[in-house]
Every structure is written in C-alpha cells, then in structure tokens.
Scaffold this motif. Structure first.
Motif, PDB file in Angstrom:
ATOM      1  N   ILE A   7      -7.969   1.105   2.628  1.00 29.52           N
ATOM      2  CA  ILE A   7      -8.131   0.305   1.092  1.00 29.52           C
ATOM      3  C   ILE A   7      -9.680   0.076   0.758  1.00 29.52           C
TER       4      ILE A   7
ATOM      5  N   ARG B  67      -1.243  -7.296  -3.968  1.00 30.66           N
ATOM      6  CA  ARG B  67      -1.746  -6.968  -2.786  1.00 30.66           C
ATOM      7  C   ARG B  67      -3.118  -7.371  -2.886  1.00 30.66           C
TER       8      ARG B  67
ATOM      9  N   LEU C  63      -5.521   0.701   6.764  1.00 29.95           N
ATOM     10  CA  LEU C  63      -4.725   1.304   5.574  1.00 29.95           C
ATOM     11  C   LEU C  63      -5.777   2.176   4.609  1.00 29.95           C
TER      12      LEU C  63
ATOM     13  N   THR D  86       1.457   6.212  -7.438  1.00 28.21           N
ATOM     14  CA  THR D  86       0.374   6.784  -7.714  1.00 28.21           C
ATOM     15  C   THR D  86       0.826   8.430  -7.598  1.00 28.21           C
ATOM     16  N   GLU D  87       1.228   8.885  -6.641  1.00 27.02           N
ATOM     17  CA  GLU D  87       2.011  10.296  -6.782  1.00 27.02           C
ATOM     18  C   GLU D  87       2.884  10.650  -8.033  1.00 27.02           C
TER      19      GLU D  87
ATOM     20  N   LYS E 217       0.784  10.882 -11.269  1.00 26.12           N
ATOM     21  CA  LYS E 217       0.360  12.179 -11.394  1.00 26.12           C
ATOM     22  C   LYS E 217       0.947  13.278 -11.964  1.00 26.12           C
TER      23      LYS E 217
ATOM     24  N   THR F   2       0.951  -1.061  -0.071  1.00 28.55           N
ATOM     25  CA  THR F   2      -0.023   0.018  -0.108  1.00 28.55           C
ATOM     26  C   THR F   2       0.758   1.211   0.104  1.00 28.55           C
ATOM     27  N   PHE F   3       1.935   1.215   0.707  1.00 28.88           N
ATOM     28  CA  PHE F   3       2.789   2.382   0.906  1.00 28.88           C
ATOM     29  C   PHE F   3       3.414   2.349  -0.687  1.00 28.88           C
ATOM     30  N   ARG F   4       3.894   1.418  -1.251  1.00 24.49           N
ATOM     31  CA  ARG F   4       4.408   1.649  -2.532  1.00 24.49           C
ATOM     32  C   ARG F   4       3.564   2.248  -3.443  1.00 24.49           C
ATOM     33  N   ILE F   5       2.305   1.495  -3.528  1.00 25.35           N
ATOM     34  CA  ILE F   5       1.160   1.974  -4.461  1.00 25.35           C
ATOM     35  C   ILE F   5       0.853   3.509  -4.177  1.00 25.35           C
ATOM     36  N   ASN F   6       0.660   3.871  -3.092  1.00 26.85           N
ATOM     37  CA  ASN F   6       0.466   5.553  -3.064  1.00 26.85           C
ATOM     38  C   ASN F   6       1.820   6.224  -3.533  1.00 26.85           C
ATOM     39  N   HIS F   7       2.909   5.819  -3.565  1.00 27.92           N
ATOM     40  CA  HIS F   7       4.351   6.593  -3.956  1.00 27.92           C
ATOM     41  C   HIS F   7       3.993   6.731  -5.311  1.00 27.92           C
TER      42      HIS F   7
END
Length: 89
Positions: free
Chosen positions: A87, A63, A85, A40-41, A44, A33-38
């Motif tokens: 999700i 995941r 998290l 995603t940013e 963008k 989840t941490f890596r996915i958020n990174h």
C-alpha cells in the motif's frame, strides 16, 4: 463469488493473529485491500458502474481510517502491514 469463507479465513490467518480473529486491524486492512483490488479490476472493465465506484471510495476511506488508527497506536505494525500489502501512503 470472489470472496469465499476459505479465502477470508486464509487472509485473516496470514495477516491477523489467527483465522478466527477477524477483528484485528491488520486482518481488516488486508481484507479491505483484497476487496479494493477486486473492485479496481471490475471498474477497469466497467467504467460507468458508478455504484461500484462509490463502494470503492467508501472502502478506501475505511482502510485509511484503520491505517490512521494503527499509525497512532503502533508504528511498527503499521510499517509492516504497508510493506507486506504494498500500500502506498
């Protein structure tokens, strides 16, 4: 680098059973989840980075597989990690 040893240990300590237990499902899900958020940013800002987009899709699939495993084995732990998290299913 965005993911240092200390940050990884902190994620596993918070969501897993301990900082050294890197194989727990909750710890792996939190790390993904941490890596996915990174990523995603990053996407963008860099829309045409197709290699990163592919990596993001693969991480989301990994995941999802772990979450499917967790829902089959222990529904309570699944609900806790989803809520913690943020999700969405």
């Amino acid at each position: 680098m965005y993911l240092t040893k200390e940050k990884k240990a902190e994620i596993f300590a918070k969501h897993g059973e301990s900082a050294t237990n890197t194989g727990s499902s909750e710890g792996q899900i939190a790390l993904f989840t941490f890596r996915i958020n990174h990523l995603t940013e990053h996407l963008k800002r860099n829309r045409k980075d197709y290699n990163t987009e592919r990596s993001l899709v693969k991480l989301v699939g990994k995941r999802r597989n772990l979450l499917d495993y967790l829902i089959k084995t222990d529904i309570v732990r699944y609900r806790e990690i989803i809520k913690e998290l943020g999700i969405r299913k």
